[in-house]
Every structure is written in C-alpha cells, then in structure tokens.
Design an enzyme around this catalytic site. Structure first.
Site, PDB file in Angstrom:
ATOM      1  N   LYS A   1      10.701   4.499  -0.254  1.00 53.43           N
ATOM      2  CA  LYS A   1       9.396   4.981   0.221  1.00 53.43           C
ATOM      3  C   LYS A   1       9.179   4.457   1.634  1.00 53.43           C
ATOM      4  O   LYS A   1       9.500   3.303   1.928  1.00 53.43           O
ATOM      5  CB  LYS A   1       8.283   4.468  -0.708  1.00 53.43           C
ATOM      6  CG  LYS A   1       6.860   4.700  -0.189  1.00 53.43           C
ATOM      7  CD  LYS A   1       6.450   6.156  -0.231  1.00 53.43           C
ATOM      8  CE  LYS A   1       5.076   6.376   0.416  1.00 53.43           C
ATOM      9  NZ  LYS A   1       4.743   7.811   0.526  1.00 53.43           N
TER      10      LYS A   1
ATOM     11  N   GLY B   1      -0.942   9.202   2.000  1.00 52.59           N
ATOM     12  CA  GLY B   1      -1.450   8.176   2.924  1.00 52.59           C
ATOM     13  C   GLY B   1      -0.618   6.912   2.930  1.00 52.59           C
ATOM     14  O   GLY B   1      -1.159   5.807   3.093  1.00 52.59           O
TER      15      GLY B   1
ATOM     16  N   ASN C   1      10.919   7.386  10.136  1.00 55.65           N
ATOM     17  CA  ASN C   1      10.013   8.483   9.770  1.00 55.65           C
ATOM     18  C   ASN C   1       9.066   8.766  10.931  1.00 55.65           C
ATOM     19  O   ASN C   1       8.090   8.052  11.136  1.00 55.65           O
ATOM     20  CB  ASN C   1       9.242   8.116   8.502  1.00 55.65           C
ATOM     21  CG  ASN C   1       8.391   9.270   8.003  1.00 55.65           C
ATOM     22  OD1 ASN C   1       8.269  10.295   8.676  1.00 55.65           O
ATOM     23  ND2 ASN C   1       7.786   9.112   6.846  1.00 55.65           N
TER      24      ASN C   1
ATOM     25  N   CYS D   1       5.330  11.650   9.428  1.00 55.53           N
ATOM     26  CA  CYS D   1       4.313  11.567   8.368  1.00 55.53           C
ATOM     27  C   CYS D   1       3.081  12.382   8.759  1.00 55.53           C
ATOM     28  O   CYS D   1       2.491  12.164   9.810  1.00 55.53           O
ATOM     29  CB  CYS D   1       3.908  10.131   8.098  1.00 55.53           C
ATOM     30  SG  CYS D   1       2.657  10.085   6.793  1.00 55.53           S
TER      31      CYS D   1
HETATM   32  C1  DHB Z   1       3.505  10.343   3.358  1.00 51.95           C
HETATM   33  C2  DHB Z   1       3.856  11.656   3.429  1.00 51.95           C
HETATM   34  C3  DHB Z   1       4.951  12.002   4.180  1.00 51.95           C
HETATM   35  O1  DHB Z   1       5.368  13.274   4.261  1.00 51.95           O
HETATM   36  C4  DHB Z   1       5.644  11.041   4.866  1.00 51.95           C
HETATM   37  O2  DHB Z   1       6.677  11.364   5.635  1.00 51.95           O
HETATM   38  C5  DHB Z   1       5.295   9.741   4.771  1.00 51.95           C
HETATM   39  C6  DHB Z   1       4.216   9.396   4.010  1.00 51.95           C
HETATM   40  C7  DHB Z   1       2.343   9.918   2.621  1.00 51.95           C
HETATM   41  O3  DHB Z   1       1.288  10.561   2.712  1.00 51.95           O
HETATM   42  O4  DHB Z   1       2.431   8.858   1.943  1.00 51.95           O
END
Ligand code: DHB
Length: 308
Positions: free
Chosen positions: A45, A72, A125, A128
């Site tokens: 994650k 989030g 990342n 997001c």
């Molecule tokens: C979240 C969603 C995403 O697509 C990402 O790349 C990172 C985090 C999220 O809302 O947790």
C-alpha cells in the site's frame, strides 16, 4: 515447458501477476496472503511518512463493471512497512514499496528509509487522485522529472513510477523519453482514472462521500484506457522500460492482451478485492492460452501486436 517467469532488472518474478498497490496490501497479514498466493511479488500500500486513517466512509464502491474509490491513503506509515519487510523476505519474492509524499521533500525522506530497509524495489506513486486540495504530481511533468532525478541519487534499487492516464500521445512520448534518460526501470500503467462519479438514484446521492463524491475510477471499464497507455509507452520507450499493466485485469485473456500491448507484468486491483485466489485462476488461464498458442515464455509475445 511453459515458463511464466519475468524479470525487471535483477528481480525475478515467478509469475507475472502482482496486486495493484492499494488492494490487499495494507497489513502484514494481507501482504503475507499475497506472498503465499500465485502472485509473483507484492506491491505494498502506498506508504506515507506518518500513519493515516484515510477519508471518511463510504469511500469505496464496487460493481462488476467498475469501482470508485477515495480512500485517502490509509496506511500504517513507512516505519511499519520497513519493519515488516525484513520478516516478509522469507518468501523470496520481490517486495516493492509504493510511496507518496505530500510535498517534494517527503519523497526523498521516504526513499531513504525504504532504501535502508529490506525492499527490493520502489514504486513512486505520482498519481494518487484522492488528496483533497492537492493536484496529481504526475500532471506536473517538470516537478515529476525533478523528483525522479533526485530519487535516482538516493537509491540504487529497482525504481518504477506509477502514472495516471494521459490524454495525448505527445505527453506519453515526452515522459517515455525522459524516463529513458533518467534510467527509470519500470512504469506501472495506470492508476485509477482520477475523476469518477456514480449516483445511487434511490437515495439520490453519490455513492462515495469524500471529495464531493468524486474518486478514482477503476475496474473493467479502465482496461481500454490502460491498454492504450501501455501500447504508446511501450512504443515510445522502444520496449526498453518494463511495464506493469494495471486496469481491469480479471482473466488470463486480459493478461494476454496486456502482454501483446507491451506489459511484462500485470497488477490486479478491483478484482483482487474478492481475494488473492484470483492469482491461481489467472495462472491456469494464461497457461492454457500459452499451451493452445504454443507459446513458451512471455517475452516471445511482449508487444507483438500484428499489423493490419
Ligand atoms: C489512494 C488511491 C490511489 O489511486 C493511489 O494511487 C494512492 C492512494 C487512496 O485514496 O488511498
């Protein structure tokens, strides 16, 4: 003999299947389950410097055709993930840390911590979609390139970038050319489409609460968008940057489409919400396609779309 293994640089994946970051990879237990499955590795994650509870619920809506999320960035914080990485090494599958800063400087602090832990690779990342009041880093190309250039100085580990969808070929070309120059090892294409909404007509309201009910769109509807990004990125990078295809992967046939488009691995997001058993199904289905078509290994078909 069918060999489904693939490599990104020095990392070997026994199968080309990964979770898409965000799904089934927040707790040690979830990550453990991915590693025990037929997945070739795991992407954690997206981690942030501090632990986060994420956005208020409802924040995820799933149908057979699509998902909408505005999680989030709920996660247990970079220090937690660095600590469990050493325990999860025993599976001998690549452990990839996904991370995101809220400010440029945070990317560097995170990368240093991850570089010092037992991760095998990093997925930056830059896409997001759910941070209220914040833009998507990857839509600011100059800032993104600056961050990546600095990250390359911080870590020698395998480094990849998760990108959002782009709407024109020129941008994808510019990014592919810059990533070749920066020696980025892989790209993950794509994150959810940033602006998705769906209305529950019975209650006359949007199906998720955060961010005015608008969140990242994933699932089956994303596949045609993602395939186009993979095809163009593969072409503009001359096949020299490995691609992890993400978006609507549900069957072996989907995986085969991504391979023909130019993706060496695939990430499963929305469909993985039902659990890691999907990976053994994907393996069986892809092996069947390979048997029928007399294909021995993924590289033989990578980006091998036929002309009309
Ligand atoms: C979240 C969603 C995403 O697509 C990402 O790349 C990172 C985090 C999220 O809302 O947790």
């Amino acid at each position: 003999m069918i060999d489904l293994s693939v490599r990104i640089k020095n990392l070997k994946f026994e199968t080309p299947f990964l979770n898409a970051s965000g799904v089934w990879c927040t707790t040690e237990n979830e990550i453990d389950e991915i590693l025990k499955s037929e997945a070739g590795g795991v992407v954690f994650k997206t981690m942030t410097l501090e632990k986060r509870v994420g956005n208020p619920e409802p924040r995820l809506y799933v149908t057979d055709d699509f998902s909408i999320n505005s999680m989030g960035l709920p996660n247990l914080g970079v220090d937690y993930y660095c600590q469990i990485a050493s325990k999860l090494k025993k599976y001998q599958k690549p452990l990839i840390a996904s991370f995101a800063g809220f400010k440029e400087k945070e990317f560097y602090i995170l990368a240093e911590k991850i570089d010092n832990a037992d991760f095998d690779g990093l997925e930056v990342n830059l896409s997001c979609p759910n941070l209220e009041g914040k833009g998507i880093f990857a839509y600011d190309l100059d800032l993104s390139f600056k961050i990546l250039k600095n990250l390359k100085k911080i870590t020698k580990k395998v480094i990849g970038v998760k990108l959002p969808p782009y709407n024109d070929r020129e941008t994808i070309k510019k990014i592919a050319e810059k990533f070749l120059q920066l020696k980025i090892d892989f790209v993950t294409l794509i994150n959810s489409y940033p602006l998705g909404a769906f209305i529950d007509t019975k209650n006359e309201r949007l199906v998720i609460k955060p961010n005015q009910g608008i969140g990242g769109l994933g699932g089956r509807v994303l596949k045609p968008i993602s395939l186009a990004q993979v095809i163009l990125f593969h072409k503009f990078s001359q096949g020299k940057i490995d691609i992890i295809g993400v978006g609507g992967v549900e069957t072996g046939d989907d995986v085969y489409q991504y391979i023909l488009a130019g993706a060496k691995l695939v990430g499963v997001g929305t469909r993985l919400l039902k659990g890691p058993k999907i990976f053994s199904n994907l393996k069986k289905q892809l092996e069947k396609i390979f048997r029928e078509k007399k294909i021995n290994k993924i590289e033989d078909k990578l980006g091998q779309l036929k002309d009309y």
